[in-house]
Design a protein around this motif. Structure first.
Motif, short mmCIF file in Angstrom:
data_model
loop_
_atom_site.label_atom_id
_atom_site.label_comp_id
_atom_site.label_asym_id
_atom_site.label_seq_id
_atom_site.Cartn_x
_atom_site.Cartn_y
_atom_site.Cartn_z
N ASP A 42 -2.65 -4.76 -5.69
CA ASP A 42 -3.05 -3.85 -4.62
C ASP A 42 -2.10 -2.65 -4.59
N ALA A 43 -2.67 -1.44 -4.54
CA ALA A 43 -1.87 -0.22 -4.65
C ALA A 43 -0.85 -0.10 -3.52
N GLU A 44 -1.24 -0.43 -2.31
CA GLU A 44 -0.29 -0.28 -1.20
C GLU A 44 0.82 -1.32 -1.27
N THR A 45 0.51 -2.51 -1.76
CA THR A 45 1.54 -3.53 -1.94
C THR A 45 2.60 -3.05 -2.93
N VAL A 46 2.15 -2.47 -4.04
CA VAL A 46 3.09 -1.93 -5.03
C VAL A 46 3.92 -0.82 -4.40
N HIS A 47 3.27 0.03 -3.61
CA HIS A 47 3.99 1.12 -2.94
C HIS A 47 5.11 0.59 -2.06
N HIS A 48 4.81 -0.37 -1.21
CA HIS A 48 5.82 -0.90 -0.30
C HIS A 48 6.97 -1.57 -1.05
N ARG A 49 6.64 -2.30 -2.12
CA ARG A 49 7.70 -2.95 -2.90
C ARG A 49 8.59 -1.92 -3.58
N THR A 50 8.00 -0.82 -4.04
CA THR A 50 8.78 0.24 -4.67
C THR A 50 9.70 0.90 -3.66
N VAL A 51 9.20 1.17 -2.45
CA VAL A 51 10.05 1.76 -1.41
C VAL A 51 11.21 0.83 -1.08
N ARG A 52 10.94 -0.47 -0.98
CA ARG A 52 12.02 -1.41 -0.67
C ARG A 52 13.06 -1.44 -1.79
N ALA A 53 12.60 -1.40 -3.04
CA ALA A 53 13.54 -1.40 -4.17
C ALA A 53 14.41 -0.15 -4.16
#
Length: 351
Positions: A15-26
């Motif tokens: 899911d695109a938004e899931t990847v987005h949130h994980r990237t922001v957290r990283a």
């Protein structure tokens, strides 16, 4: 090549938004690791003197920055800068926290190298963003703050809503952007009409002018404006003494999922609006070009057409974490091949 394989076989299946949130957290975690952050910044950030740009009194180490929409809550600007961006525009931030639109609301169009979003300014609000922006920066990074209207606020109270955000955020920003061009907040784009935009920008400019260092103020416009409306906004920006115009936001002129389209399909119109603005304002105010920027050729073309700064976001999604660092290196090499002493020498050359 490695990122291309990772994207093809892993990331695009998530899911695109899931990847987005994980990237922001990283990236937020990276921002809290001083040694690693400084090492990456030393290796990847633009340091070549030929790339330096000055705009509205602010010094940028290079012309390519990250557009608003990724770091919505000012959570990871230092981590982003460590990967090679010259500046980071955080937001869009609203005066009050809001959840945004229901999910799913972020979609990849991989064959078109595009993204559609209908996020709806999901963010924790201006107070929370101000708290993060007060933190001491461990690496140098220019941070712009993009502000928008809270969804539940009626149009008649829009100016007061923007002013509330500006009072909290303008003193902490290297520059401030009034976003009246997102398609995902009902009625927001109506504020681009000059009759509504003039009092709004006047009110926010009073706040920005009153900060200790006088915060530069820009307005961000949509690619879907008619040419005569682009001209009207340009004239208004000159009349009010704004510091710049950001062109353009996402477009609603597409088929498929409801929302704003960014990426390659926006390239031609974004460049067209940039050229029109340059013809109207010349070098009297700063133009920031965003929309369909994928590679060094695009950045070079935008600079030649009159942009002082260029921003990307969707290009980063498809280009990988080293995208900005790679483009800055290529840009420096190209500038030397053209025997210019600084990248600013080419700004507006074909305008």
């Amino acid at each position: 090549m490695m990122y291309r394989l990772l994207f093809t076989w892993v990331l695009r299946r998530l899911d695109a938004e899931t990847v987005h949130h994980r990237t922001v957290r990283a990236l937020a975690l990276l921002a809290r690791l001083p040694l690693l952050k400084r090492l990456l910044h030393r290796v990847l950030a633009p340091h070549d003197p030929i790339l330096r740009v000055s705009a509205f009194g602010v010094h940028f180490p290079g012309p390519l920055g990250l557009a608003a929409g990724f770091d919505k809550d000012a959570a990871c600007a230092e981590g982003i800068a460590a990967l090679g961006f010259s500046h980071v525009e955080v937001g869009t931030i609203t005066a009050h926290a809001q959840p945004g639109n229901p999910r799913p609301r972020l979609f990849r169009l991989v064959p078109e190298r595009a993204v559609v979003n209908r996020m709806g300014f999901n963010n924790a609000g201006a107070t929370a963003a101000a708290r993060r922006l007060r933190r001491t920066r461990g690496v140098p990074v220019v941070v712009g703050v993009n502000i928008g209207k809270t969804k539940v606020v009626p149009e008649s109270e829009a100016a007061a809503d923007y002013v509330a955000s500006a009072r909290k955020l303008a003193p902490l920003a290297d520059y401030l952007v009034v976003n009246v061009s997102s398609p995902n907040t009902p009625g927001l784009r109506d504020l681009q009409a000059v009759s509504l935009l003039r009092p709004l920008l006047t009110a926010v400019k009073e706040v920005a002018d009153g900060t200790p260092r006088r915060t530069p103020l820009l307005v961000k416009i949509a690619p879907d404006l008619a040419d005569e409306d682009v001209d009207a906004v340009a004239a208004l920006a000159l009349e009010l003494g704004l510091d710049g115009i950001i062109a353009t936001n996402t477009t609603i002129k597409h088929s498929g999922e409801t929302g704003g389209l960014s990426g390659r399909p926006l390239k031609a119109r974004s460049l067209e609006v940039l050229r029109r603005l340059r013809a109207k304002v010349g070098d009297r105010i700063v133009l920031v070009s965003v929309g369909g920027v994928e590679n060094v050729d695009d950045v070079w073309e935008r600079l030649l057409a009159g942009a002082t700064l260029v921003q990307g976001y969707t290009g980063w999604i498809y280009g990988g974490p080293l995208w900005a660092a790679r483009i800055h290196r290529q840009l420096a090499r190209r500038a030397r091949r053209h025997r210019v002493s600084t990248i600013t020498d080419i700004i507006g050359r074909t305008a």
